[in-house]
Design a protein around this motif. Structure first.
Motif, PDB file in Angstrom:
ATOM      1  N   THR A 240      39.284  49.119  40.267  1.00 13.01           N
ATOM      2  CA  THR A 240      37.994  49.796  40.127  1.00 13.01           C
ATOM      3  C   THR A 240      37.753  50.701  41.322  1.00 13.01           C
ATOM      4  O   THR A 240      38.416  50.569  42.360  1.00 13.01           O
ATOM      5  CB  THR A 240      36.842  48.775  40.008  1.00 13.01           C
ATOM      6  OG1 THR A 240      35.618  49.471  39.757  1.00 13.01           O
ATOM      7  CG2 THR A 240      36.697  47.948  41.279  1.00 13.01           C
ATOM      8  N   LEU A 247      32.203  50.087  38.046  1.00 11.49           N
ATOM      9  CA  LEU A 247      32.067  48.635  38.126  1.00 11.49           C
ATOM     10  C   LEU A 247      31.567  48.032  36.810  1.00 11.49           C
ATOM     11  O   LEU A 247      31.959  46.922  36.432  1.00 11.49           O
ATOM     12  CB  LEU A 247      31.119  48.250  39.261  1.00 11.49           C
ATOM     13  CG  LEU A 247      31.650  48.509  40.673  1.00 11.49           C
ATOM     14  CD1 LEU A 247      30.526  48.413  41.686  1.00 11.49           C
ATOM     15  CD2 LEU A 247      32.771  47.533  41.014  1.00 11.49           C
ATOM     16  N   ALA A 248      30.705  48.780  36.105  1.00 14.25           N
ATOM     17  CA  ALA A 248      30.177  48.294  34.825  1.00 14.25           C
ATOM     18  C   ALA A 248      31.319  48.061  33.840  1.00 14.25           C
ATOM     19  O   ALA A 248      31.352  47.045  33.132  1.00 14.25           O
ATOM     20  CB  ALA A 248      29.174  49.299  34.256  1.00 14.25           C
ATOM     21  N   ASN A 251      33.683  45.178  35.004  1.00 10.16           N
ATOM     22  CA  ASN A 251      33.087  43.906  34.593  1.00 10.16           C
ATOM     23  C   ASN A 251      33.567  43.495  33.212  1.00 10.16           C
ATOM     24  O   ASN A 251      33.938  42.345  32.973  1.00 10.16           O
ATOM     25  CB  ASN A 251      31.555  44.037  34.560  1.00 10.16           C
ATOM     26  CG  ASN A 251      30.894  43.536  35.819  1.00 10.16           C
ATOM     27  OD1 ASN A 251      30.799  42.344  36.047  1.00 10.16           O
ATOM     28  ND2 ASN A 251      30.453  44.460  36.650  1.00 10.16           N
ATOM     29  N   LYS A 252      33.548  44.482  32.280  1.00  7.10           N
ATOM     30  CA  LYS A 252      33.953  44.196  30.902  1.00  7.10           C
ATOM     31  C   LYS A 252      35.443  43.884  30.823  1.00  7.10           C
ATOM     32  O   LYS A 252      35.862  42.982  30.087  1.00  7.10           O
ATOM     33  CB  LYS A 252      33.612  45.391  30.006  1.00  7.10           C
ATOM     34  CG  LYS A 252      32.101  45.644  29.888  1.00  7.10           C
ATOM     35  CD  LYS A 252      31.818  46.969  29.214  1.00  7.10           C
ATOM     36  CE  LYS A 252      30.317  47.288  29.241  1.00  7.10           C
ATOM     37  NZ  LYS A 252      30.023  48.647  28.780  1.00  7.10           N
ATOM     38  N   SER A 255      35.930  40.433  32.217  1.00  7.73           N
ATOM     39  CA  SER A 255      35.365  39.431  31.295  1.00  7.73           C
ATOM     40  C   SER A 255      36.260  39.210  30.078  1.00  7.73           C
ATOM     41  O   SER A 255      36.348  38.093  29.551  1.00  7.73           O
ATOM     42  CB  SER A 255      33.972  39.866  30.831  1.00  7.73           C
ATOM     43  OG  SER A 255      33.081  39.947  31.917  1.00  7.73           O
ATOM     44  N   LEU A 297      32.325  42.821  43.269  1.00  9.01           N
ATOM     45  CA  LEU A 297      32.762  42.381  41.938  1.00  9.01           C
ATOM     46  C   LEU A 297      33.608  41.114  42.046  1.00  9.01           C
ATOM     47  O   LEU A 297      33.431  40.162  41.278  1.00  9.01           O
ATOM     48  CB  LEU A 297      33.555  43.496  41.244  1.00  9.01           C
ATOM     49  CG  LEU A 297      34.126  43.158  39.862  1.00  9.01           C
ATOM     50  CD1 LEU A 297      33.009  43.030  38.837  1.00  9.01           C
ATOM     51  CD2 LEU A 297      35.125  44.237  39.420  1.00  9.01           C
ATOM     52  N   LYS A 300      31.402  38.215  42.832  1.00  6.51           N
ATOM     53  CA  LYS A 300      30.591  37.823  41.678  1.00  6.51           C
ATOM     54  C   LYS A 300      31.363  36.868  40.765  1.00  6.51           C
ATOM     55  O   LYS A 300      30.815  35.873  40.269  1.00  6.51           O
ATOM     56  CB  LYS A 300      30.163  39.070  40.901  1.00  6.51           C
ATOM     57  CG  LYS A 300      29.420  38.779  39.607  1.00  6.51           C
ATOM     58  CD  LYS A 300      29.079  40.064  38.862  1.00  6.51           C
ATOM     59  CE  LYS A 300      28.447  39.776  37.508  1.00  6.51           C
ATOM     60  NZ  LYS A 300      28.133  41.034  36.759  1.00  6.51           N
ATOM     61  N   TYR A 301      32.639  37.171  40.537  1.00  7.12           N
ATOM     62  CA  TYR A 301      33.437  36.353  39.618  1.00  7.12           C
ATOM     63  C   TYR A 301      34.287  35.301  40.350  1.00  7.12           C
ATOM     64  O   TYR A 301      35.077  34.608  39.726  1.00  7.12           O
ATOM     65  CB  TYR A 301      34.339  37.253  38.775  1.00  7.12           C
ATOM     66  CG  TYR A 301      33.590  38.006  37.694  1.00  7.12           C
ATOM     67  CD1 TYR A 301      33.282  37.404  36.479  1.00  7.12           C
ATOM     68  CD2 TYR A 301      33.166  39.313  37.905  1.00  7.12           C
ATOM     69  CE1 TYR A 301      32.593  38.082  35.491  1.00  7.12           C
ATOM     70  CE2 TYR A 301      32.468  40.008  36.928  1.00  7.12           C
ATOM     71  CZ  TYR A 301      32.185  39.388  35.719  1.00  7.12           C
ATOM     72  OH  TYR A 301      31.493  40.073  34.747  1.00  7.12           O
TER      73      TYR A 301
END
Length: 364
Positions: A240, A247-248, A251-252, A255, A297, A300-301
């Motif tokens: 990224t 980043l949006a 994220n996908k 995920s 990011l 976050k994960y």
């Protein structure tokens, strides 16, 4: 203490691999112990081709041995490596130890540039590496490796035609760009693109590889599902840039691999174009796209942050000329070589701690 193989192993069992957090003996890293009158030799088989902690591990071994047996013995420690794997007896790609997906979610973040330089970096470290360009509609690997005019050879194995991959800079390559005219557009529906990827995986003579990297197209599409349904993927690397719009999508992308029915381990996040550094002012950093978005990011994960790559003019020039930036001395070479070492270490940690990835079965 009497010098026996068992006593040596007991002494070395007090030395831990700093990454794997387990002792060298239980990991099977101590091999070929040879005992003479006043000299003992053995191998320490590391899990990555260029372990940055090689000297630390060697010195820790010497400290424990001298503590237990005194200083009158000559210890000949040969540091070597063998890339680990959790893939065994697999019908597809049986000689490939690790399959790494390189994904982004969004286009234009430098995923292919990262894939190319990561592949070459791993090869420079001594690993056997292959790279599949899975972006069927926008293949860029032939250009970035300066092999646009190349065509892979084909050989016969029984009743089957097998493609021999193009090799450049020590990396075996396969791309739809080798099979179609340079200026023509590949306008294929999903099933045709998926079929091409399956052929790149199963109909190419990849031989023995430590790492097979798959450079995925943007998004979360048929290609991604085809990959996880065809081979068990060792892990995924997410690329990224720092800004919110990238980043949006990252994220996908991240995920998707974490969905229960897919369940591919995330090796970590790479932040590309992290900052701009002028060649004449290497100490100056300008954060054109924001700061530390990739790191946040990863936090976050709760996955590893693999590192950051600056945006410099030489990376763009290398992509255009087909001579990867990692082969040129400078800040980018340092960044990519460090990334390769980190990715290799994360693969070893994943193989030591996680169960093997299964092929995904998704019912319609």
């Amino acid at each position: 203490m009497q010098i026996t193989k068992e006593a040596i192993l007991k002494s070395l069992s007090k030395v831990q691999d700093p990454d794997l957090k387990r002792d060298l003996v239980s990991l099977g890293m101590i091999q070929n112990i040879q005992i003479a009158s006043d000299q003992v030799s053995f191998k320490v088989v590391l899990t990555t081709p260029a372990c940055p902690l090689k000297e630390v591990i060697k010195n820790n071994c010497l400290e424990e041995l001298e503590s237990d047996f005194g200083s009158g013995i000559k210890w000949d420690i040969h540091m070597t490596s063998q890339v680990t794997t959790v893939r065994d007896a697999t019908p597809v790609l049986p000689q490939v130890k690790n399959i790494i997906a390189i994904a982004s979610g969004k286009g234009g973040v430098g995923k292919s540039t990262t894939s190319v330089n990561l592949a070459v970096s791993l090869a420079e470290l001594g690993a056997k590496v292959g790279l599949i360009d899975a972006d069927i509609s926008g293949p860029s690997v032939p250009t970035m490796f300066n092999v646009e005019g190349e065509q892979p050879a084909v050989k016969k194995e029984g009743d089957k035609n097998v493609i021999i991959p193009v090799t450049q800079y020590g990396v075996k390559l396969m791309s739809i760009g080798f099979l179609t005219p340079t200026d023509s557009a590949v306008v294929w529906r999903g099933p045709m693109a998926s079929s091409a990827l399956r052929q790149f995986i199963s109909d190419v003579d990849w031989g023995e590889l430590d790492y097979l990297l798959i450079d995925l197209p943007p998004g979360t599409s048929d290609i991604h599902l085809t990959m996880v349904q065809t081979v068990p993927v060792t892990g995924a690397v997410i690329v990224t840039t720092p800004q919110k719009v990238a980043l949006a999508d990252a994220n996908k992308g991240l995920s998707m691999f974490r969905q229960p029915q897919i369940n591919v381990p995330i090796l970590g996040v790479i932040e590309n174009m992290a900052y701009f550094t002028p060649e004449e002012l290497p100490e100056n950093k300008y954060y054109l796209f924001g700061k530390e978005g990739g790191r946040k990011l990863a936090e976050k994960y709760q996955v590893p942050f693999l590192g950051e790559v600056p945006i410099v003019q030489s990376i763009r020039e290398s992509g255009d000329t087909g001579y990867p930036a990692v082969l040129k001395k400078g800040v980018t070479q340092d960044a990519y070589m460090e990334l390769a070492e980190t990715v290799a270490r994360q693969v070893a940690i994943r193989n030591a701690s996680d169960k093997k990835t299964e092929i995904v079965e998704i019912k319609a």
